[in-house]
Write an enzyme that holds these catalytic residues in place. Structure first.
Site, PDB file in Angstrom:
ATOM      1  N   HIS A   1      -2.989  -1.200  -5.507  1.00  0.00           N
ATOM      2  CA  HIS A   1      -3.950  -0.183  -5.074  1.00  0.00           C
ATOM      3  C   HIS A   1      -4.654   0.444  -6.286  1.00  0.00           C
ATOM      4  O   HIS A   1      -5.841   0.235  -6.463  1.00  0.00           O
ATOM      5  CB  HIS A   1      -3.318   0.897  -4.194  1.00  0.00           C
ATOM      6  CG  HIS A   1      -2.654   0.377  -2.971  1.00  0.00           C
ATOM      7  ND1 HIS A   1      -3.296  -0.417  -2.037  1.00  0.00           N
ATOM      8  CD2 HIS A   1      -1.378   0.500  -2.527  1.00  0.00           C
ATOM      9  CE1 HIS A   1      -2.463  -0.750  -1.079  1.00  0.00           C
ATOM     10  NE2 HIS A   1      -1.285  -0.216  -1.346  1.00  0.00           N
TER      11      HIS A   1
ATOM     12  N   ASP B   1      -1.451  -6.620   2.559  1.00  0.00           N
ATOM     13  CA  ASP B   1      -0.652  -5.400   2.662  1.00  0.00           C
ATOM     14  C   ASP B   1      -0.081  -5.193   4.059  1.00  0.00           C
ATOM     15  O   ASP B   1       0.901  -5.819   4.436  1.00  0.00           O
ATOM     16  CB  ASP B   1      -1.504  -4.219   2.204  1.00  0.00           C
ATOM     17  CG  ASP B   1      -0.695  -2.954   1.951  1.00  0.00           C
ATOM     18  OD1 ASP B   1       0.509  -2.931   2.264  1.00  0.00           O
ATOM     19  OD2 ASP B   1      -1.249  -1.970   1.435  1.00  0.00           O
TER      20      ASP B   1
END
Length: 460
Positions: A273, A324
């Site tokens: 991220h 994810d």
């Protein structure tokens, strides 16, 4: 799944590390490794001919069990919803899932990933204890289940057992919903050791401190020092503004800076991220050689924010993509929204380019291949001798690609329409998808449906 009698493919056009090449003979051995990639070849009888071939993509960040949660958290609560409210729902879901269900869900996910163009995945695996918080008789039980699922589907895997000791900065004790995740450095290392005999061409084993919230800096240092040389290390970092504020309150520093001040970041690291980083942190990541692991569909779904890709690329940073939480299983969608987020942020077009590469689709695909390969710790991400035989045959008969110049293929693939343009998939030297269908698609889907029915019965 099968291997051709002649482990060879002739590509009229193939994407090689330096760009597109014509008339490429691709050859691989019985172990799934490319032995020769020869441009300018002449096709001979008995060799299958494909028009458009590109390397398979690496999915560098996956929580496989969350595939079963996709679409079930899209109802607003009484207060504004955020990552933190989603996380509470995810915890409750994770508390009830069994190892058998983890395996069934992971296999379904991996089939979907293969069908859309991922040939490798990095599993950030943290559901490791039994529902009551006890270790399984084999502590690596659930990790082994995900490995089994990857083998059933035929996808390459980097397994990353997760270090997860605390509920927040300041070493807060874990809550009841987090007990299944609880591990300490010595337990993670035991899991790595237990998985060691499984390592091979289709499996690498690294480790993942969950985050600065869930692992102390001392633990992270201990784990990084103890891991075998060269093994990948992944960590969630600076995903949410709330995390940045908590880190500053606890340490006096922003998360990425705090990590880089205390850990020797290098090419082993994937910083997942890294959404909320300032200019200094952009330079720190780029200079370290670490990969920024970007998951645009999940980051959008959770309201995380936008990674500063333009600044990061200008600094020479390396990036890869992951699915994810698996609201999408398509690398095309991740790359499309990576670029579209930048366009919205900067209010201009064609942001993901470099002085040497002005085509957005090619910049994104090649960049994500290189960063994903590095993050996986495996020899993937390129059509070159010595790499794994992972490739996609695109549907050259689809109206979007019919008659297209090779220079335009990746721009069309990433940005034109929503049809899946992946026709055939070779992973580790085995044809796992042909004519858009996975070889074991129905059987794996049947086990997934059974697992989902069981979980929904428990939820109700």
């Amino acid at each position: 799944m099968g291997t051709p009698v002649n482990a060879r493919l002739f590509a009229r056009h193939a994407l090689l590390p330096h760009g597109w090449a014509a008339d490429v003979l691709i050859e691989w051995d019985a172990g799934g490794t490319l032995v020769a990639v020869t441009p300018g070849a002449i096709p001979v009888g008995g060799i299958e001919i494909a028009q458009l071939v590109v390397p398979g993509m690496v999915n560098l960040h996956s929580h496989a069990f969350q595939r079963a949660l996709a679409g079930l958290t899209e109802t607003a609560g009484d207060n504004p919803d955020s990552f933190w409210t989603w996380r509470e729902l995810m915890y409750r879901f994770a508390r009830q899932i069994t190892p058998e269900q983890i395996e069934a869900i992971a296999a379904q996910l991996f089939v979907e990933c293969l069908r859309h163009g991922y040939t490798a995945v990095c599993e950030f695996h943290y559901v490791q204890r039994a529902p009551g918080g006890a270790l399984y008789p084999r502590p690596a039980e659930t990790a082994e289940r995900v490995v089994a699922a990857s083998r059933a589907a035929g996808i390459g895997l980097t397994m990353l057992p997760v270090l997860y000791s605390y509920a927040g900065f300041g070493e807060l004790p874990l809550g009841a919903d987090q007990q299944r995740f609880r591990t300490y450095p010595e337990q993670v290392l035991q899991m790595v050791e237990a998985l060691e005999p499984m390592r091979g061409g289709q499996l690498e084993v690294g480790a993942a401190p969950h985050s600065l919230r869930a692992a102390s800096i001392t633990q992270i240092q201990q784990l990084a020092r103890a891991m075998p040389a060269g093994r990948p290390l992944h960590i969630h970092i600076a995903e949410q503004q709330g995390e940045v504020l908590q880190c500053q309150a606890a340490t006096g520093m922003r998360p990425l800076r705090y990590l880089s001040e205390h850990v020797a970041l290098d090419a082993r690291w994937c910083l997942v991220h890294a959404t909320h980083i300032d200019a200094d942190e952009v330079e720190r990541i780029a200079a370290s050689g670490a990969v920024a692991g970007l998951c645009p569909t999940t980051e959008a779904n959770l309201g995380d924010g936008l990674f500063p890709l333009a600044q990061f690329s200008a600094a020479g940073g390396r990036f890869g993509i992951g699915s994810d939480s698996h609201v999408s299983q398509s690398p095309v969608e991740e790359l499309r929204w990576l670029e579209y987020g930048q366009r919205l942020q900067h209010q201009r077009r064609n942001v993901a380019v470099s002085p040497a590469q002005r085509k957005v689709g090619e910049f994104l695909w090649q960049g994500a291949l290189q960063g994903g390969a590095q993050a996986s710790g495996r020899k993937v991400g390129a059509l070159a001798a010595g790499m794994r035989a992972d490739l996609l045959v695109l549907d050259s008969e689809h109206p979007n690609l019919a008659g297209a110049s090779s220079d335009d293929v990746l721009g069309i693939f990433v940005f034109a329409g929503n049809d899946n343009l992946v026709r055939d998939v070779l992973a580790g030297g085995r044809w796992v998808v042909q004519a858009g269908r996975h070889a074991d698609q129905d059987a794996i889907a049947g086990r997934y449906k059974q697992a989902i029915a069981q979980l929904r019965e428990v939820r109700s």
